[in-house]
Structures are given as C-alpha cells and as structure tokens.
Design a protein around this motif. Sequence first.
Motif, short mmCIF file in Angstrom:
data_model
loop_
_atom_site.label_atom_id
_atom_site.label_comp_id
_atom_site.label_asym_id
_atom_site.label_seq_id
_atom_site.Cartn_x
_atom_site.Cartn_y
_atom_site.Cartn_z
N GLU A 63 0.94 -1.15 0.04
CA GLU A 63 -0.01 -0.05 -0.05
C GLU A 63 1.03 1.47 0.04
N LEU A 64 1.87 1.31 0.66
CA LEU A 64 3.15 2.41 0.82
C LEU A 64 3.36 2.51 -0.55
N ALA A 65 3.86 1.40 -1.37
CA ALA A 65 4.48 1.33 -2.47
C ALA A 65 3.30 1.97 -3.65
N ASP A 66 2.19 1.54 -3.53
CA ASP A 66 0.92 2.24 -4.41
C ASP A 66 0.81 3.65 -4.16
N ILE A 67 1.11 4.17 -2.91
CA ILE A 67 0.86 5.70 -2.75
C ILE A 67 2.42 6.19 -3.57
N LEU A 68 3.47 5.67 -3.37
CA LEU A 68 4.65 6.05 -3.91
C LEU A 68 4.51 6.19 -5.50
N PHE A 69 3.97 5.24 -5.99
CA PHE A 69 3.65 5.24 -7.23
C PHE A 69 2.99 6.48 -7.85
N ILE A 70 1.66 6.73 -7.03
CA ILE A 70 0.89 7.57 -7.67
C ILE A 70 1.53 8.95 -7.44
N ILE A 71 2.40 9.33 -6.31
CA ILE A 71 3.09 10.43 -6.03
C ILE A 71 4.05 10.67 -7.13
N ILE A 72 4.82 9.62 -7.64
CA ILE A 72 5.77 9.76 -8.68
C ILE A 72 5.03 9.86 -10.03
N CYS A 73 3.87 9.36 -10.24
CA CYS A 73 3.12 9.85 -11.38
C CYS A 73 2.55 11.17 -11.38
N TYR A 74 2.19 11.54 -10.17
CA TYR A 74 1.91 13.17 -10.18
C TYR A 74 2.93 14.12 -10.53
N ALA A 75 4.09 13.70 -9.74
CA ALA A 75 5.22 14.45 -9.99
C ALA A 75 5.78 14.57 -11.56
N ASN A 76 5.85 13.56 -12.11
CA ASN A 76 6.13 13.47 -13.71
C ASN A 76 5.20 13.91 -14.58
N SER A 77 3.87 13.99 -14.20
CA SER A 77 2.97 14.69 -15.07
C SER A 77 3.03 16.19 -14.89
N LEU A 78 3.45 16.55 -13.82
CA LEU A 78 3.78 18.03 -13.67
C LEU A 78 5.13 18.73 -13.76
N ASN A 79 6.05 17.77 -14.32
CA ASN A 79 7.43 18.18 -14.40
C ASN A 79 8.14 18.34 -13.21
N ILE A 80 7.78 17.84 -12.08
CA ILE A 80 8.54 18.10 -10.87
C ILE A 80 9.71 17.09 -10.74
N ASP A 81 10.80 17.41 -10.30
CA ASP A 81 11.92 16.73 -9.88
C ASP A 81 11.72 16.51 -8.44
N LEU A 82 11.45 15.01 -8.20
CA LEU A 82 10.89 14.87 -6.51
C LEU A 82 12.21 14.82 -5.73
N GLU A 83 13.40 14.46 -6.24
CA GLU A 83 14.51 14.61 -5.53
C GLU A 83 15.06 16.08 -5.20
#
Length: 106
Positions: A63-83
């Motif tokens: 479930e934590l990994a699913d949340i991480l996946f969605i957060i990464i999708c969000y960041a990618n779609s908005l061109n956000i460098d999460l690092e």
Amino acid sequence: MDIRTMQREVDQWIGQFEEGYWHPLSMLARLIEEVGELSREINHSYGQKPKKPEEPAGSIELELADILFIIICYANSLNIDLEEAFTRMMEKYRSRDSNRWTRKEV
C-alpha cells in the motif's frame, strides 16, 4: 534505487500507453483511494478493527508502494523533480523544526 531512477522507470512504464498520465484531479482521487487502503491495513494490523476471517491478507508495504507510485506519477505529469523537491523540503524542516522536539543524547 534513487528517486530520479524511480521517476524514469514510472515514466517509461506510463509512456507505453496512449492514455498517458491521468489528469491531476483523477490522480488525487487515486491517491486518496490508496491512502484509504493503507489506512485500512494499518487499522487491521494495529487498530481496533481486525479483519474478518473471509477477508484476504493485505500488505502495508504494498500500500505504501502504491502511494509512492501515484506520487511519482503526479510529479512526472507536472514535471516536478522529486529529488530536488525533497531536498528543499528537508531544508525547510531542518531550519524550521530543528528545536521543536527533544533531541536524543548522542
């Protein structure tokens, strides 16, 4: 695996589909859904609501990994460098909250 590698891997996976990333509001709904699933698993494991015998076993880790996946999708779609965003966020916590709690003796 570092965050940038995760972002690239998710982008490559999403990139193979015509639909691409979901719209931001749809991703928010998905994120809330996944947080709800995590909440349910934590409540079953540590709370006062045990699973019914017929309910399948769940996984807090997944479930934590699913949340991480969605957060990464969000960041990618908005061109956000999460690092980069993570580094800025930690600096905020280090300066704002450095004396908020009792430090451990070293």
